[in-house]
Design a protein around this motif. Structure first.
Motif, PDB file in Angstrom:
ATOM      1  N   VAL A   1      31.033  29.051  61.563  1.00  0.00           N
ATOM      2  CA  VAL A   1      31.516  28.017  62.473  1.00  0.00           C
ATOM      3  C   VAL A   1      32.849  28.409  63.096  1.00  0.00           C
ATOM      4  O   VAL A   1      33.066  28.240  64.299  1.00  0.00           O
ATOM      5  CB  VAL A   1      31.653  26.661  61.740  1.00  0.00           C
ATOM      6  CG1 VAL A   1      32.196  25.593  62.678  1.00  0.00           C
ATOM      7  CG2 VAL A   1      30.306  26.233  61.185  1.00  0.00           C
ATOM      8  N   LEU A   2      33.755  28.955  62.275  1.00  0.00           N
ATOM      9  CA  LEU A   2      35.094  29.286  62.751  1.00  0.00           C
ATOM     10  C   LEU A   2      35.231  30.745  63.151  1.00  0.00           C
ATOM     11  O   LEU A   2      36.205  31.120  63.813  1.00  0.00           O
ATOM     12  CB  LEU A   2      36.128  28.948  61.663  1.00  0.00           C
ATOM     13  CG  LEU A   2      36.104  27.497  61.168  1.00  0.00           C
ATOM     14  CD1 LEU A   2      37.092  27.307  60.021  1.00  0.00           C
ATOM     15  CD2 LEU A   2      36.418  26.534  62.302  1.00  0.00           C
ATOM     16  N   GLY A   3      34.297  31.574  62.714  1.00  0.00           N
ATOM     17  CA  GLY A   3      34.313  32.977  63.119  1.00  0.00           C
ATOM     18  C   GLY A   3      35.163  33.892  62.281  1.00  0.00           C
ATOM     19  O   GLY A   3      35.283  35.077  62.572  1.00  0.00           O
ATOM     20  N   ASP A   4      35.770  33.364  61.201  1.00  0.00           N
ATOM     21  CA  ASP A   4      36.639  34.203  60.359  1.00  0.00           C
ATOM     22  C   ASP A   4      36.731  33.587  58.974  1.00  0.00           C
ATOM     23  O   ASP A   4      37.313  32.507  58.802  1.00  0.00           O
ATOM     24  CB  ASP A   4      38.034  34.313  60.981  1.00  0.00           C
ATOM     25  CG  ASP A   4      38.952  35.260  60.215  1.00  0.00           C
ATOM     26  OD1 ASP A   4      38.483  35.871  59.226  1.00  0.00           O
ATOM     27  OD2 ASP A   4      40.131  35.391  60.605  1.00  0.00           O
ATOM     28  N   ALA A   5      36.184  34.261  57.975  1.00  0.00           N
ATOM     29  CA  ALA A   5      36.197  33.740  56.607  1.00  0.00           C
ATOM     30  C   ALA A   5      37.604  33.613  56.050  1.00  0.00           C
ATOM     31  O   ALA A   5      37.872  32.796  55.164  1.00  0.00           O
ATOM     32  CB  ALA A   5      35.367  34.640  55.701  1.00  0.00           C
ATOM     33  N   ALA A   6      38.547  34.400  56.582  1.00  0.00           N
ATOM     34  CA  ALA A   6      39.919  34.367  56.084  1.00  0.00           C
ATOM     35  C   ALA A   6      40.613  33.034  56.370  1.00  0.00           C
ATOM     36  O   ALA A   6      41.626  32.709  55.734  1.00  0.00           O
ATOM     37  CB  ALA A   6      40.729  35.499  56.693  1.00  0.00           C
ATOM     38  N   LEU A   7      40.079  32.251  57.313  1.00  0.00           N
ATOM     39  CA  LEU A   7      40.714  30.981  57.673  1.00  0.00           C
ATOM     40  C   LEU A   7      40.672  29.967  56.537  1.00  0.00           C
ATOM     41  O   LEU A   7      41.435  28.999  56.536  1.00  0.00           O
ATOM     42  CB  LEU A   7      40.036  30.396  58.915  1.00  0.00           C
ATOM     43  CG  LEU A   7      40.264  31.167  60.214  1.00  0.00           C
ATOM     44  CD1 LEU A   7      39.413  30.611  61.338  1.00  0.00           C
ATOM     45  CD2 LEU A   7      41.748  31.141  60.589  1.00  0.00           C
ATOM     46  N   VAL A   8      39.780  30.180  55.568  1.00  0.00           N
ATOM     47  CA  VAL A   8      39.696  29.262  54.444  1.00  0.00           C
ATOM     48  C   VAL A   8      40.619  29.690  53.304  1.00  0.00           C
ATOM     49  O   VAL A   8      40.810  28.949  52.334  1.00  0.00           O
ATOM     50  CB  VAL A   8      38.236  29.156  53.940  1.00  0.00           C
ATOM     51  CG1 VAL A   8      37.862  30.351  53.083  1.00  0.00           C
ATOM     52  CG2 VAL A   8      37.991  27.859  53.193  1.00  0.00           C
ATOM     53  N   ALA A   9      41.231  30.879  53.410  1.00  0.00           N
ATOM     54  CA  ALA A   9      42.046  31.423  52.321  1.00  0.00           C
ATOM     55  C   ALA A   9      43.217  30.529  51.924  1.00  0.00           C
ATOM     56  O   ALA A   9      43.471  30.343  50.728  1.00  0.00           O
ATOM     57  CB  ALA A   9      42.537  32.825  52.686  1.00  0.00           C
ATOM     58  N   PRO A  10      43.993  29.953  52.886  1.00  0.00           N
ATOM     59  CA  PRO A  10      45.110  29.096  52.458  1.00  0.00           C
ATOM     60  C   PRO A  10      44.676  27.935  51.581  1.00  0.00           C
ATOM     61  O   PRO A  10      45.313  27.649  50.562  1.00  0.00           O
ATOM     62  CB  PRO A  10      45.708  28.610  53.793  1.00  0.00           C
ATOM     63  CG  PRO A  10      45.348  29.673  54.763  1.00  0.00           C
ATOM     64  CD  PRO A  10      43.991  30.153  54.340  1.00  0.00           C
ATOM     65  N   THR A  11      43.590  27.260  51.971  1.00  0.00           N
ATOM     66  CA  THR A  11      43.094  26.144  51.165  1.00  0.00           C
ATOM     67  C   THR A  11      42.598  26.626  49.812  1.00  0.00           C
ATOM     68  O   THR A  11      42.850  25.996  48.771  1.00  0.00           O
ATOM     69  CB  THR A  11      41.955  25.420  51.911  1.00  0.00           C
ATOM     70  OG1 THR A  11      42.447  24.930  53.149  1.00  0.00           O
ATOM     71  CG2 THR A  11      41.427  24.258  51.088  1.00  0.00           C
ATOM     72  N   LEU A  12      41.891  27.741  49.811  1.00  0.00           N
ATOM     73  CA  LEU A  12      41.365  28.297  48.568  1.00  0.00           C
ATOM     74  C   LEU A  12      42.495  28.619  47.599  1.00  0.00           C
ATOM     75  O   LEU A  12      42.441  28.278  46.407  1.00  0.00           O
ATOM     76  CB  LEU A  12      40.556  29.551  48.874  1.00  0.00           C
ATOM     77  CG  LEU A  12      39.769  30.183  47.731  1.00  0.00           C
ATOM     78  CD1 LEU A  12      38.693  29.240  47.235  1.00  0.00           C
ATOM     79  CD2 LEU A  12      39.152  31.503  48.170  1.00  0.00           C
ATOM     80  N   LEU A  13      43.549  29.235  48.100  1.00  0.00           N
ATOM     81  CA  LEU A  13      44.674  29.602  47.244  1.00  0.00           C
ATOM     82  C   LEU A  13      45.455  28.381  46.772  1.00  0.00           C
ATOM     83  O   LEU A  13      45.894  28.322  45.620  1.00  0.00           O
ATOM     84  CB  LEU A  13      45.601  30.566  47.989  1.00  0.00           C
ATOM     85  CG  LEU A  13      45.009  31.944  48.295  1.00  0.00           C
ATOM     86  CD1 LEU A  13      45.955  32.763  49.146  1.00  0.00           C
ATOM     87  CD2 LEU A  13      44.680  32.694  47.015  1.00  0.00           C
ATOM     88  N   LEU A  14      45.643  27.399  47.654  1.00  0.00           N
ATOM     89  CA  LEU A  14      46.331  26.164  47.257  1.00  0.00           C
ATOM     90  C   LEU A  14      45.612  25.508  46.089  1.00  0.00           C
ATOM     91  O   LEU A  14      46.236  25.074  45.113  1.00  0.00           O
ATOM     92  CB  LEU A  14      46.391  25.200  48.445  1.00  0.00           C
ATOM     93  CG  LEU A  14      46.866  23.777  48.120  1.00  0.00           C
ATOM     94  CD1 LEU A  14      48.341  23.776  47.737  1.00  0.00           C
ATOM     95  CD2 LEU A  14      46.633  22.843  49.315  1.00  0.00           C
ATOM     96  N   GLN A  15      44.285  25.452  46.179  1.00  0.00           N
ATOM     97  CA  GLN A  15      43.523  24.794  45.127  1.00  0.00           C
ATOM     98  C   GLN A  15      43.513  25.598  43.840  1.00  0.00           C
ATOM     99  O   GLN A  15      43.686  25.041  42.744  1.00  0.00           O
ATOM    100  CB  GLN A  15      42.093  24.549  45.617  1.00  0.00           C
ATOM    101  CG  GLN A  15      42.022  23.557  46.762  1.00  0.00           C
ATOM    102  CD  GLN A  15      40.614  23.176  47.169  1.00  0.00           C
ATOM    103  OE1 GLN A  15      40.391  22.148  47.778  1.00  0.00           O
ATOM    104  NE2 GLN A  15      39.648  23.996  46.829  1.00  0.00           N
TER     105      GLN A  15
END
Length: 307
Positions: free
Chosen positions: A117-131
């Motif tokens: 959807v967003l074209g880049d899997a890295a865009l979820v990294a900040p949320t993943l790391l925060l959690q």
């Protein structure tokens, strides 16, 4: 939009396999607990080592993380207030409820959605790391305290996250990412293989619980379930959008990424934690089900408006 349906359909099929196996009496509730323990103590820590070792840890310091954090606080806070003053939940149950209302599925669903959807899997990294590095260690520390019935010494409280396999796996992955070290193949290959069991184990265990556990909303407060689901699906992405667009000034694709990530459903590993500690398992299970179904139209709406 195909990525949204692909991610959700994949999860639904694996959950369905678990429910079918339970219906055919191939697996039972004892198997569900075994799979949950396998995911919690073995597979998920291995997955965290591999996933975070490849992530850009520095992205967690980006200004966009403020919007994501605001969404978490805006949902977990009101739930905790209701749990304490209205529903009179004990500490462990309230912790699982707060996670159900705020902890997004940034891993096994967020990554494919970010990719397609967003074209880049890295865009979820900040949320993943925060959690993984903040929310999960804090929640597990509270659950450990609740399970033992006493807080213990200051050192015991502070060191509990370091004795949790998920936290240890996350910290090991971050260390590898920061230092640039690469695991040797004889270690990385088996870790990757074991880590690949995490998501299927969680989803199959969840499917077993859906089939053999109490019916939707029957073993808890329907009002509480409605609250966790509404907080997760509506309030969290709305607050993330407001903070990002109105306070920080994020626009365009970056804004879409923040809101879509915040609109992801409750993560399946919350059910694993609930099972592990025996706290609010039905609430976690039902919230995951409702938000997973409800997140599809929500994310489609967000993508249409902001995309």
């Amino acid at each position: 939009m195909q990525g949204v349906f692909t991610g959700f359909a994949t999860i639904a099929v694996v959950i369905g396999v678990g429910a079918l196996l339970a219906h055919l009496r191939v697996l039972d509730l004892q198997a569900q607990r075994l799979l949950s323990k396998l995911a919690f103590f073995v597979a998920s820590p291995a997955l965290m080592v591999i996933t975070l070792s490849r992530a850009d840890v520095h992205s967690v310091l980006s200004a966009n993380l403020l919007a994501t954090s605001a969404g978490v606080v805006a949902t977990a806070g009101p739930y905790c207030a209701l749990a304490r003053w209205v529903w009179h939940r004990r500490l462990g149950d309230a912790t699982i409820g707060a996670l159900s209302a705020s902890y997004v599925n940034a891993g096994n669903l967020g990554i494919p959605v970010a990719s397609y959807v967003l074209g880049d899997a890295a865009l979820v990294a900040p949320t993943l790391l925060l959690q993984l590095l903040v929310l999960q260690p804090l929640a597990l520390a509270v659950l450990d305290v609740d399970a033992r019935g006493r807080s213990g010494s200051v050192w015991q409280v502070l060191s509990r996250p370091l004795r949790n396999p998920l936290t240890v796996g996350s910290l090991a992955g971050v260390l590898l990412s920061v230092t640039g070290w690469t695991l040797p193949a004889p270690l990385a290959s088996p870790l990757g293989l074991i880590g690949n069991m995490a998501v299927p184990s969680m989803l199959i265990a969840y499917g077993i619980a859906l089939r053999l556990g109490p019916g939707l909303g029957r073993a808890g407060s329907v009002t509480e379930l409605a609250a966790t689901s509404a907080l997760k699906l509506v309030l969290q992405p709305l607050v993330a959008w407001f903070v990002a667009s109105q306070l920080i000034g994020v626009e365009g694709h970056a804004l879409l990424a923040i809101v879509v990530t915040s609109a992801l459903p409750t993560a399946q590993n919350i059910f694993v934690h609930a099972t592990r500690y025996g706290r609010a398992t039905v609430l976690a299970r039902d919230t995951i089900l409702i938000t997973t179904v409800g997140a599809v139209p929500v994310i489609l709406f967000v993508a249409t408006v902001l995309g």
